[in-house]
Design a protein around this motif. Structure first.
Motif, PDB file in Angstrom:
ATOM      1  N   THR A   8       0.826  -1.063   0.007  1.00 31.95           N
ATOM      2  CA  THR A   8      -0.025  -0.086   0.026  1.00 31.95           C
ATOM      3  C   THR A   8       0.729   1.362   0.021  1.00 31.95           C
ATOM      4  O   THR A   8       1.918   1.420   0.765  1.00 31.95           O
ATOM      5  CB  THR A   8      -0.816   0.050   1.221  1.00 31.95           C
ATOM      6  OG1 THR A   8      -1.589  -0.987   1.377  1.00 31.95           O
ATOM      7  CG2 THR A   8      -1.704   1.279   1.194  1.00 31.95           C
ATOM      8  N   PHE A   9       0.511   2.180  -0.910  1.00 33.41           N
ATOM      9  CA  PHE A   9       1.273   3.394  -0.877  1.00 33.41           C
ATOM     10  C   PHE A   9       0.661   4.545  -0.820  1.00 33.41           C
ATOM     11  O   PHE A   9      -0.666   4.532  -1.396  1.00 33.41           O
ATOM     12  CB  PHE A   9       2.139   3.388  -2.328  1.00 33.41           C
ATOM     13  CG  PHE A   9       3.388   2.480  -2.455  1.00 33.41           C
ATOM     14  CD1 PHE A   9       4.596   3.037  -2.132  1.00 33.41           C
ATOM     15  CD2 PHE A   9       3.332   1.059  -3.064  1.00 33.41           C
ATOM     16  CE1 PHE A   9       5.737   2.108  -2.366  1.00 33.41           C
ATOM     17  CE2 PHE A   9       4.016   0.553  -3.032  1.00 33.41           C
ATOM     18  CZ  PHE A   9       5.371   0.871  -2.721  1.00 33.41           C
TER      19      PHE A   9
ATOM     20  N   ASP B 112       5.677   8.778  -3.829  1.00 32.66           N
ATOM     21  CA  ASP B 112       4.760   7.560  -3.070  1.00 32.66           C
ATOM     22  C   ASP B 112       5.654   6.954  -2.156  1.00 32.66           C
ATOM     23  O   ASP B 112       6.719   6.698  -2.125  1.00 32.66           O
ATOM     24  CB  ASP B 112       4.552   6.516  -4.518  1.00 32.66           C
ATOM     25  CG  ASP B 112       3.681   7.125  -5.316  1.00 32.66           C
ATOM     26  OD1 ASP B 112       2.775   7.716  -5.150  1.00 32.66           O
ATOM     27  OD2 ASP B 112       4.175   6.711  -6.760  1.00 32.66           O
ATOM     28  N   GLN B 113       4.781   6.759  -1.053  1.00 32.79           N
ATOM     29  CA  GLN B 113       5.524   6.426   0.378  1.00 32.79           C
ATOM     30  C   GLN B 113       4.903   5.242   0.748  1.00 32.79           C
ATOM     31  O   GLN B 113       3.548   5.059   0.770  1.00 32.79           O
ATOM     32  CB  GLN B 113       5.655   7.528   1.306  1.00 32.79           C
ATOM     33  CG  GLN B 113       6.200   8.787   0.922  1.00 32.79           C
ATOM     34  CD  GLN B 113       6.548   9.634   2.213  1.00 32.79           C
ATOM     35  OE1 GLN B 113       6.512   9.213   3.392  1.00 32.79           O
ATOM     36  NE2 GLN B 113       6.642  10.886   2.046  1.00 32.79           N
ATOM     37  N   VAL B 114       5.276   4.102   1.319  1.00 33.36           N
ATOM     38  CA  VAL B 114       5.012   2.792   1.509  1.00 33.36           C
ATOM     39  C   VAL B 114       4.323   3.114   2.775  1.00 33.36           C
ATOM     40  O   VAL B 114       4.751   3.818   3.687  1.00 33.36           O
ATOM     41  CB  VAL B 114       5.942   1.461   1.530  1.00 33.36           C
ATOM     42  CG1 VAL B 114       6.941   1.828   2.559  1.00 33.36           C
ATOM     43  CG2 VAL B 114       5.325   0.411   1.579  1.00 33.36           C
TER      44      VAL B 114
ATOM     45  N   LEU C 152      11.071  -4.883  -1.256  1.00 37.23           N
ATOM     46  CA  LEU C 152      10.792  -3.604  -1.963  1.00 37.23           C
ATOM     47  C   LEU C 152      11.941  -2.893  -2.586  1.00 37.23           C
ATOM     48  O   LEU C 152      13.101  -2.912  -2.059  1.00 37.23           O
ATOM     49  CB  LEU C 152      10.130  -2.934  -0.587  1.00 37.23           C
ATOM     50  CG  LEU C 152       9.570  -1.367  -1.124  1.00 37.23           C
ATOM     51  CD1 LEU C 152       8.454  -1.568  -2.005  1.00 37.23           C
ATOM     52  CD2 LEU C 152       9.304  -0.448   0.228  1.00 37.23           C
ATOM     53  N   ASP C 153      11.606  -2.391  -3.693  1.00 38.58           N
ATOM     54  CA  ASP C 153      12.653  -1.943  -4.347  1.00 38.58           C
ATOM     55  C   ASP C 153      13.430  -0.717  -3.903  1.00 38.58           C
ATOM     56  O   ASP C 153      12.586   0.329  -3.156  1.00 38.58           O
ATOM     57  CB  ASP C 153      12.028  -1.269  -5.958  1.00 38.58           C
ATOM     58  CG  ASP C 153      13.301  -1.009  -6.655  1.00 38.58           C
ATOM     59  OD1 ASP C 153      14.457  -0.736  -6.533  1.00 38.58           O
ATOM     60  OD2 ASP C 153      12.813  -0.430  -8.113  1.00 38.58           O
TER      61      ASP C 153
ATOM     62  N   ASN D 207       3.433  -8.169   7.908  1.00 47.39           N
ATOM     63  CA  ASN D 207       4.018  -8.723   6.553  1.00 47.39           C
ATOM     64  C   ASN D 207       4.296  -7.601   5.621  1.00 47.39           C
ATOM     65  O   ASN D 207       5.298  -7.969   5.069  1.00 47.39           O
ATOM     66  CB  ASN D 207       2.612  -9.305   5.617  1.00 47.39           C
ATOM     67  CG  ASN D 207       2.160 -10.358   6.201  1.00 47.39           C
ATOM     68  OD1 ASN D 207       2.754 -11.331   7.013  1.00 47.39           O
ATOM     69  ND2 ASN D 207       0.878 -10.897   6.150  1.00 47.39           N
ATOM     70  N   ASP D 208       3.978  -6.381   5.827  1.00 50.51           N
ATOM     71  CA  ASP D 208       4.655  -5.329   5.310  1.00 50.51           C
ATOM     72  C   ASP D 208       6.101  -5.237   5.865  1.00 50.51           C
ATOM     73  O   ASP D 208       6.923  -4.712   5.018  1.00 50.51           O
ATOM     74  CB  ASP D 208       3.914  -4.225   5.419  1.00 50.51           C
ATOM     75  CG  ASP D 208       2.703  -3.943   5.035  1.00 50.51           C
ATOM     76  OD1 ASP D 208       2.494  -4.583   3.902  1.00 50.51           O
ATOM     77  OD2 ASP D 208       1.537  -3.146   5.476  1.00 50.51           O
TER      78      ASP D 208
END
Length: 725
Positions: free
Chosen positions: A6-7, A14-16, A30-31, A22-23
Motif C-alpha cells: 500500500t502506497f 509515493d511512500q509505502v 521492496l525496490d 507482513n509489510d
C-alpha cells in the motif's frame, strides 16, 4: 512480488504504508528506489543512541538499507510475531520470545533470571530499564558472564600480575563495569608471545661466544660505536696514504669554539672524529678520546680486555676479530620473532622486551593460563550471562524502536503527521513571535548552507549554547514575514528533552517565506524607497541651507533678492497646481465610475502592484523541498519530499491569542498628540489658503471663475430653451 503493498502519495512521492507485520517482513523485496532514504547518519538524530549503535554494526557512523534489513532478519528469528512491533511498545512481552530454538530458550531463561534478580518474578515483560539495572548490578561482580576479567583484588596475587602484565603488553578490553581486563583470546596470545620470546632468548643464551654473559652488552656497544670506530680507522689509512692531509682529517679549530652560552654542543661533538688522527695504526682507548664517546669506549675496553693484545689499544684486526666472534650471536639477534597483535579496545603500553627472563618464565607457566581458562568456564556458566543480556537488550530495543525507524527511513510518515515529529527534528526554535519546528543538526555551517540553499527554504543558522555546551542547528522559517529576521538576533531553542538553549542567529539563507510576505513586499519596498528619497532630499536641503548660511555670514554684502524669491515661489506654485490638477483628474475619473466598478478598480490596482511578487513567490514556494536540507546533514534521500503551503504553515506557527481570550484595545501607553494634530490641520489650511491666494493673485482663479460662469450661463440658457420647448 506476491505481497500486496500500500502506497500513499505524500510530499510529491509515493511512500509505502506499514499496515501489518507482513509489510515489515517483506521489506527486503521492496525496490530500494521506493525507499525515501538510502542512508542516514548516526548522530544529530532524535533517536535512541544505543539502538543506532547496535544498527551500525560496522561502526562507520552510517545507517544504510542493509543495516535495517539485517535488523529485521535478526529480530524475526527471535520473536514469534511482528505485530507487537507495530505498537512500538516500551516493553517486550516474554511470551513474544521464540523458545522453539535452543538460543531462544536460553534467552527466555535469561530474561526470567533477570526479573528474578530484580524481585520481579511475577512480571511477564522486560523493559530497557530492567536490562540497564541488571547490567549495573552485575557489573561489580567478578563472575558476571562477560568473560572479561580485570585484575581484581578477589584474585590471587599471581593471577593479578598475570592479568596486569597481559594488559600492558598485549592489550585489554572493557568489562561490564568499564574496567580494563582480558578475555581468553588475549590471555592465550599473551602466553604464546611469552613462550616465543623465551625460546628465542634461550637460543641466544646457548650460543657460544668468547664473552659469555657479556655478549649482549658488548653487542649493543658495538652497534653504537661501529660507525665512529670504522670512521677513525678509515681516517688513519688516509693519513698514512697522504700525510699532507693529516691536518684536514683532524678537528678544525672552528668546530670546537663554544657557542653563545659558553657551552659546546653535543650535536657538534658527536660529528667530530673519535680520537686524534695520526699515522699510528691503533686506537688509543685511554687518551685523546672525543669526550662524548669516552664513557662508552671505556666500558667497551673493560668488557673486551681479554681479546686485546694491549688492553689500552685496539687495532683494526682486533676490531674485526671481535665482530667476527659475535657473528652467530648477531644472526640470532637479527632473527627476533614478531609478537602476535590483536585488535583490542585498549592498546598495549609496554613490550615484552622490557621484561626480565625470570618474570617471563614465571608468567609463561601453563598453570596460570589453565587457571584463567577455568575462570572463563565458570563465568560462562553464570545464570545471567553478559552475552545473553546484551542479546536481550538488542531485542528489547529493536522491538521498541524498529517501527519508528522504518517510518523515518523507508517512509517519512512521522514528518507528514502533524502531531508527531520526525527523527531529524531536534526541537523548537522560538524567535520573532514564531515557533519553527523543522530544526536539524548542523556540523559545518559553510558546507551545510551550500547544499541546503537548493531546498528553497528560508533557513536560520543558530549557535545554541547551554551550560558550556554548544550545538549548531538550521531552522526553517515557513510562515510569517522576514523583515526582522537578521543576523545577530537572539532566540530560545527548546530541544526534545525540554532543555532550553540560548540561540543566536549567525547566518541566514533568504528565501520567500509565505504568500502574506509576497503581498506586502511591494508596498514595503515602495515605502522604503520613498523614505530613502525623502531622507536624501532632506539631507541635501539641509546641506544647502547650511552652506547658504555660511556664505551669508562670510559675505554680509549679499542681500535678499525679491526677484529671485518671486520666481521660486512661482515655480512652487506651478508645481502645486500641476499636482492638484493631476489629483483632480484622477479623482474625477474615479468618481465617474459606477458603484460596481469600484471593487474592480481596487482589485486591478492590487494585481498591478502585488501580482508579480505573489506569482514569483508562489512559484518558489512550490519548489520548497526537504531533500537538500537533509542531504546537507548527511542523509541520502530518494526524491524531493516537497513542503507545500499547508505543511509550511504547520512547521512554523505564529503567535495567536487563545480562543477564549479578551482583548482591551485601549493602550494606556499610547500618546495622544492633540496639539500636534491641531497644528497639522492648521498648517494644511494655511497652505491651501496661501496657494489659493497666489493663484488668485496670478490670475489663474479669474480664468476658472469666468469659465465656470460661462458654463452656468450656458446651462441656464439650455434649461430655458428646454422649458420653452
Amino acid at each position: 512480488m506476491s505481497h500486496m503493498w500500500t502506497f500513499q502519495r505524500v510530499g510529491g512521492l509515493d511512500q509505502v504504508v506499514f499496515k501489518n507485520a507482513n509489510d515489515i517482513i517483506n521489506l527486503p523485496d521492496l525496490d530500494p528506489k521506493l525507499w525515501v532514504a538510502l542512508s542516514c547518519p548516526t548522530i544529530g538524530l532524535d533517536f535512541d543512541e544505543r539502538t543506532l549503535a547496535l544498527l551500525d554494526s560496522d561502526k562507520d557512523g552510517r545507517i544504510r538499507i542493509p543495516d535495517i534489513l539485517d535488523a529485521i532478519s535478526w529480530t524475526r528469528d527471535k520473536i514469534i510475531s511482528f505485530d507487537s512491533i507495530l505498537k512500538t511498545s516500551e516493553t517486550l512481552p516474554l511470551s513474544q520470545i521464540d523458545t522453539s530454538t535452543p538460543s531462544g530458550n536460553k534467552l527466555s531463561v535469561t530474561a526470567h533470571s533477570i526479573l528474578a534478580s530484580l524481585n520481579k518474578s511475577n512480571v511477564d515483560y522486560l523493559s530497557q530499564d530492567d536490562i540497564q539495572q541488571c547490567i549495573k548490578t552485575n557489573a561489580d561482580k567478578l563472575y558476571n558472564g562477560d568473560l572479561i576479567f580485570p585484575a581484581s583484588s578477589e584474585l590471587s596475587p599471581e593471577m593479578q600480575t598475570f592479568i596486569q602484565t597481559a594488559i600492558q603488553t598485549t592489550g585489554a578490553k572493557k568489562d561490564m563495569s568499564g574496567q580494563d581486563g582480558i578475555d581468553l583470546n588475549i590471555a592465550t596470545t599473551f602466553v604464546d608471545n611469552l613462550k616465543t620470546w623465551l625460546q628465542w632468548q634461550t637460543k641466544i643464551s646457548n650460543t657460544q661466544t668468547p664473552f659469555g654473559e657479556n655478549s649482549a652488552e658488548i653487542w649493543k656497544l658495538i652497534q653504537q660505536l661501529k660507525p665512529k670506530i670504522d670512521d677513525y680507522f678509515l681516517r688513519i689509512e688516509l693519513a698514512q696514504y697522504a700525510p699532507q692531509a693529516q691536518t684536514a682529517l683532524n678537528v678544525d679549530e672552528k668546530y670546537i669554539v663554544p657557542t653563545q652560552n659558553g657551552l659546546l654542543s653535543d650535536e657538534a661533538l658527536a660529528e667530530l672524529p673519535l680520537s686524534k688522527i695520526d699515522t699510528t695504526n691503533a686506537l688509543d682507548l685511554v687518551n685523546g678520546l672525543n669526550p662524548l664517546w669516552k664513557a662508552k669506549i671505556s666500558r667497551f675496553k673493560t668488557l673486551v680486555a681479554s681479546s686485546l693484545y694491549n688492553p689500552d689499544q685496539l687495532t683494526p684486526q682486533e676490531w674485526q676479530d671481535i665482530q667476527q666472534s659475535l657473528q652467530a650471536y648477531a644472526t640470532l639477534i637479527s632473527a627476533k620473532p614478531e609478537m602476535a597483535q590483536l585488535t583490542v579496545e585498549i592498546e598495549p603500553s609496554a613490550s615484552i622486551e622490557d621484561m626480565s627472563n625470570s618474570v617471563i618464565t614465571k608468567l609463561a607457566n601453563d598453570d596460570l593460563l589453565n587457571e584463567f581458562k577455568q575462570m572463563v568456564e565458570q563465568d560462562n556458566k553464570t545464570p545471567i550471562s553478559a552475552s545473553d543480556v546484551l542479546v536481550l537488550e538488542k531485542l528489547v530495543l529493536f522491538h521498541k524502536h524498529l517501527y519508528r525507524l522504518l517510518v523515518n527511513f523507508v517512509s517519512f510518515a512521522d514528518f507528514f503527521t502533524p502531531k508527531t515529529r520526525a527523527a531529524f527534528q531536534l526541537g523548537n526554535l522560538y524567535i520573532d513571535g514564531r515557533c519553527a519546528t523543522l530544526c536539524v543538526a548542523v556540523d559545518n555551517i559553510a558546507k551545510h548552507s551550500t547544499m541546503a540553499n537548493y531546498s528553497e527554504l528560508c533557513l536560520l543558522y543558530c549557535e545554541c549554547t547551554r551550560h558550556g555546551q554548544k550545538q549548531l542547528i538550521a531552522a526553517a522559517m515557513t510562515a510569517g514575514q522576514g523583515d526582522l529576521l537578521i543576523e545577530g538576533r537572539n532566540g530560545v531553542f527548546i530541544d526534545n528533552e525540554g532543555n532550553d538553549w540560548d540561540a543566536n542567529v549567525v547566518k541566514i539563507i533568504t528565501k520567500p517565506i509565505s504568500i502574506q510576505q509576497a503581498i506586502l513586499a511591494p508596498y514595503q519596498r515602495i515605502g522604503r524607497c520613498i523614505t530613502e528619497q525623502i531622507n536624501k532630499w532632506a539631507s541635501s536641503k539641509d546641506a544647502d541651507v547650511e552652506k547658504s548660511s555660511e556664505q551669508a555670514l562670510q559675505n554680509p554684502a549679499n542681500k535678499f533678492d525679491i526677484g529671485k524669491s518671486v520666481g521660486i515661489f512661482a515655480a512652487i506654485g506651478l508645481a502645486v497646481g500641476a499636482i492638484g490638477t493631476a489629483l483632480a483628474s484622477i479623482f474625477q475619473a474615479i468618481f465617474s465610475l459606477t458603484w460596481w466598478q469600484f471593487p474592480l478598480f481596487f482589485v486591478g490596482i492590487f494585481l498591478i502592484i502585488s501580482g508579480p511578487s505573489v506569482i514569483l513567490a508562489w512559484l518558489k514556494l512550490r519548489r520548497r523541498t526537504l531533500g537538500p536540507l537533509l542531504e546537507a546533514s548527511g542523509w541520502a534521500i530518494n526524491g524531493q519530499v516537497k513542503i507545500n503551503l499547508m505543511l509550511g504553515g504547520l512547521l512554523t506557527s505564529k503567535a495567536e491569542l487563545p480562543t477564549n481570550a479578551k482583548r482591551n484595545l485601549h493602550d494606556p501607553m499610547k500618546q495622544r498628540h492633540q496639539k500636534l494634530i491641531v497644528i497639522f490641520w492648521l498648517a494644511i489650511l494655511l497652505g491651501v489658503g496661501a496657494t489659493a491666494g497666489w493663484l488668485w493673485h496670478e490670475g489663474y482663479l479669474d480664468h476658472y471663475i469666468k469659465q465656470h460662469n460661462q458654463e452656468q450661463t450656458q446651462n441656464k440658457t439650455d434649461t430655458t430653451t428646454n422649458i420653452d420647448k
